[in-house]
Every structure is written in C-alpha cells, then in structure tokens.
Write a protein that holds these residues in place. Structure first.
Motif, PDB file in Angstrom:
ATOM      1  N   ALA A 193       0.835  -1.204   0.000  1.00 27.06           N
ATOM      2  CA  ALA A 193       0.000   0.000   0.000  1.00 27.06           C
ATOM      3  C   ALA A 193       0.869   1.253   0.000  1.00 27.06           C
ATOM      4  N   GLY A 194       1.966   1.195   0.778  1.00 26.98           N
ATOM      5  CA  GLY A 194       2.878   2.338   0.810  1.00 26.98           C
ATOM      6  C   GLY A 194       3.545   2.553  -0.532  1.00 26.98           C
ATOM      7  N   LEU A 195       3.961   1.460  -1.173  1.00 29.29           N
ATOM      8  CA  LEU A 195       4.602   1.567  -2.486  1.00 29.29           C
ATOM      9  C   LEU A 195       3.635   2.131  -3.511  1.00 29.29           C
ATOM     10  N   THR A 196       2.384   1.647  -3.471  1.00 28.30           N
ATOM     11  CA  THR A 196       1.371   2.151  -4.405  1.00 28.30           C
ATOM     12  C   THR A 196       1.132   3.635  -4.209  1.00 28.30           C
ATOM     13  N   LYS A 197       1.059   4.045  -2.936  1.00 24.46           N
ATOM     14  CA  LYS A 197       0.829   5.454  -2.625  1.00 24.46           C
ATOM     15  C   LYS A 197       1.984   6.313  -3.117  1.00 24.46           C
ATOM     16  N   LEU A 198       3.200   5.867  -2.900  1.00 24.25           N
ATOM     17  CA  LEU A 198       4.371   6.612  -3.360  1.00 24.25           C
ATOM     18  C   LEU A 198       4.391   6.721  -4.879  1.00 24.25           C
ATOM     19  N   GLN A 199       4.009   5.637  -5.552  1.00 22.29           N
ATOM     20  CA  GLN A 199       3.965   5.666  -7.012  1.00 22.29           C
ATOM     21  C   GLN A 199       2.924   6.660  -7.505  1.00 22.29           C
ATOM     22  N   GLU A 200       1.784   6.716  -6.800  1.00 18.79           N
ATOM     23  CA  GLU A 200       0.742   7.682  -7.167  1.00 18.79           C
ATOM     24  C   GLU A 200       1.239   9.115  -6.993  1.00 18.79           C
ATOM     25  N   ILE A 201       1.959   9.351  -5.889  1.00 18.97           N
ATOM     26  CA  ILE A 201       2.507  10.690  -5.636  1.00 18.97           C
ATOM     27  C   ILE A 201       3.535  11.057  -6.702  1.00 18.97           C
ATOM     28  N   GLN A 202       4.384  10.089  -7.050  1.00 17.26           N
ATOM     29  CA  GLN A 202       5.393  10.345  -8.081  1.00 17.26           C
ATOM     30  C   GLN A 202       4.740  10.632  -9.430  1.00 17.26           C
ATOM     31  N   ALA A 203       3.678   9.868  -9.746  1.00 19.66           N
ATOM     32  CA  ALA A 203       2.978  10.079 -11.015  1.00 19.66           C
ATOM     33  C   ALA A 203       2.330  11.454 -11.055  1.00 19.66           C
ATOM     34  N   ALA A 204       1.728  11.847  -9.914  1.00 21.86           N
ATOM     35  CA  ALA A 204       1.087  13.162  -9.840  1.00 21.86           C
ATOM     36  C   ALA A 204       2.127  14.274  -9.974  1.00 21.86           C
TER      37      ALA A 204
END
Length: 340
Positions: A193-204
C-alpha cells in the motif's frame, strides 16, 4: 537491577556533512547490548508508551545540574575536551528520545571531519529495563569510534559498513514513511500500500510541469480572446463613426475594459457603439454620458445632466455588478420626468 548506570550502551551513527543539532539519543524498541559495564549483556527497553516519560526524566536530570550543565566527552574518557552539551530531550514516535545539543569546537570538527561517527549515551535503567534518568555528575555520553554494542536497531555498528543501512534501519525508515502516508503499519499489505501510494505521488508530481504548461497556455488564450473582443468592438465603433482609427488612447479604453472583464464599462461601450450603428449616436464621445437622449413634450433636448445624475445615483445603489439595462431602469425610477 535498579538504577544501574549503563556505559557505552547505545550509539548513533552521525553524518559527516555538518554536525546535526539533534540526533536520536535513545532509539525506540528493545535492545540487547553488551556495554563495558555489563560484559555478559543487558536488555534496554524503550517502549513507545514510555517515550514521553523517559524524555521528561532526562530533562529533569538536566535541570538538576543547574549552572554546571550536562556535557559529553570523547571515547568515555570522562575528561576534557568536551564534545557537546545536551540542552533538551524530546520523544519522537517511531524514532525514540531525541537530544538537542550545542557542539563544542572540537566536537563539531570531529563530526564534520568524520573523526567520530557515533554517539554513545550514558543513563540509568530500572529493574524493568526502561531508562530512568541520567548521571548526576560527569558526562552523559560520548563521541566514539568503537561503541560497545554489536546488535541494535536503527543504528550502524562501528565494524559494519557505515554507508549501508541495516535491515533494522530500513524497517524504521519504512515505519516513518508509512506514518507520513497515513498507512497503518500493522496492515498485512502495508508495504505494498505504501509503495502504491508513493507511485501515485510520483505520477502526480510528474504531471505537474505539464499541467502548469496547460494553465499558462489557457491563460494566454483567454487573454488573447479578450484582446480580440475589445479590438473588434473598437473597430465597430470606428466603422460607425464613433471613434477614430488612429486614436490610441480611446482604443486602449476598449482593450483594457475587455481584458479586465469590466462588465459595466463594456456594457456602456457596447450600447454606445450599437446606438452609433443605428444612427442614434451624438457627437460627444464620452461614454459616461447617457446614450439615449431624453426629449421634452415639445421635442427639444432635455437637460442631460439630470439623466447623468440619475444614472450615477442608480449605479451607486445597484453596485458594480449591475448591467446597463438595470442601471437605466433604476435611473428612470429616480427621476421619471427626465426620461419622458
């Protein structure tokens, strides 16, 4: 084992690029240590629910020293020179008890020059293994190169690769990151979940430059559109004989009204142009003058000052958001004879 003084119990790896004003004095968790004072080993416990209590006990110990402030030495030599002076302690969830210090010249140079990469504190512990305070006299810790411990979470041992984080360091870093992301570390899928969240932040974050470019482009298009609208209205005024094509000052009025979205000024300009196009304009190009000329029962021009005054009063009553038609209707109510 009440009130046992632990020497070289813990050690914090200090960075070599600038001496930090604070560092973890006592990390959170349970630690198996082999300090000089207990060669057979000892367990030091720093539970999260006791963090604030331990920090308070350390601060109380500092206060008891009064003008002879607490200090730290080098290599637990218990003598000059002083490496730093602890000024306060606080508990940071997920990290432990953090010390704020004032470095001496020799201490700062040792840290910044990487002559000393570890901090080893001294403190008392109770029968339950939880720290209870600091020594009443002498140093409360030391800068050192060879700390006594060999296994401790979140800290690099002197005989390990100091530039490579340990598994425990990585674990604590993960906990801090998960907490910052608002993810419960006890979840079975917390890491994913943390990795997914970080990826979302990076994409944004990656989309931000493109979005900023789009916003700038849209702003430019809106500005161009307003300028074109103002210019088109001015050209109509020129064609209708209301304005002169080479009158830059008058042209600027049309453009500025359009660019500023001045609805009232645009209403007046548009009505004035429309009246001129219909052959109803007069020779006066002042847009603040009434567009329609009131006449008395004999057909002669009435006093236009009365209409202008009525319009001004109506504009004040209705506010800047009122359009021309609303202002005109209200003016007629204020001074009916002028509009007969």
């Amino acid at each position: 084992m009440s009130n046992v003084l632990i020497f070289s119990a813990l050690a914090c790896a200090l960075q070599g690029e600038g001496a930090p004003s604070e560092f973890v004095f006592l990390p959170e968790g349970e630690h198996k240590l082999t300090p000089q004072s207990h060669p057979k080993g000892i367990t030091v416990k720093m539970p999260a629910d006791k963090g604030a209590q331990v920090a308070a006990a350390f601060n109380e110990a500092l206060a008891k020293r009064e003008n002879v402030t607490a200090w730290c030495d080098f290599e637990h030599s218990r003598k000059y020179p002083v490496s730093c002076y602890p000024t306060s302690f606080r508990y940071v969830p997920g990290q432990g008890v953090v010390a704020t210090v004032e470095w001496s010249k020799s201490g700062r140079e040792a840290v910044e020059g990487r002559d000393a990469r570890f901090f080893s504190p001294e403190f008392y512990i109770g029968d339950d293994g939880v720290p209870t305070g600091l020594p009443d006299r002498g140093p409360v810790g030391a800068l050192c190169t060879e700390p006594a411990f060999r296994e401790i979470p979140a800290i690099t041992a002197a005989d390990a690769d100091a530039d490579k984080p340990t598994e425990s360091q990585q674990t604590m870093s993960s906990l801090i990151i998960l907490a910052a992301l608002g993810i419960d570390h006890s979840r079975s899928d917390a890491d994913q979940a943390g990795l997914t969240k970080l990826q979302e932040i990076q994409a944004a974050a990656a989309r931000v430059p493109g979005l900023e470019g789009e916003v700038t482009k849209l702003k430019g298009e809106v500005k161009d559109g307003k300028q074109k609208a103002g210019l088109a209205l001015f050209k109509r005024a020129v064609t209708a004989g209301l304005e002169k094509a080479d009158d830059a000052e008058r042209k600027a009025r049309y453009l500025s009204a359009a660019e500023a979205d001045d609805s009232f000024a645009l209403e007046l300009l548009t009505e004035k142009v429309a009246a001129a196009e219909a052959g109803k304009g007069d020779d006066d190009d002042d847009i603040t003058k009434p567009i329609v000329t009131a006449r008395d029962s004999g057909g002669a021009k009435n006093n236009e000052q009365r209409i202008s005054a009525a319009q001004t009063k109506a504009r004040n009553e209705l506010g800047p958001g009122a359009n021309f038609s609303e202002v005109w209707a209200r003016a007629a109510e204020i001074d009916p004879p002028a509009f007969v």
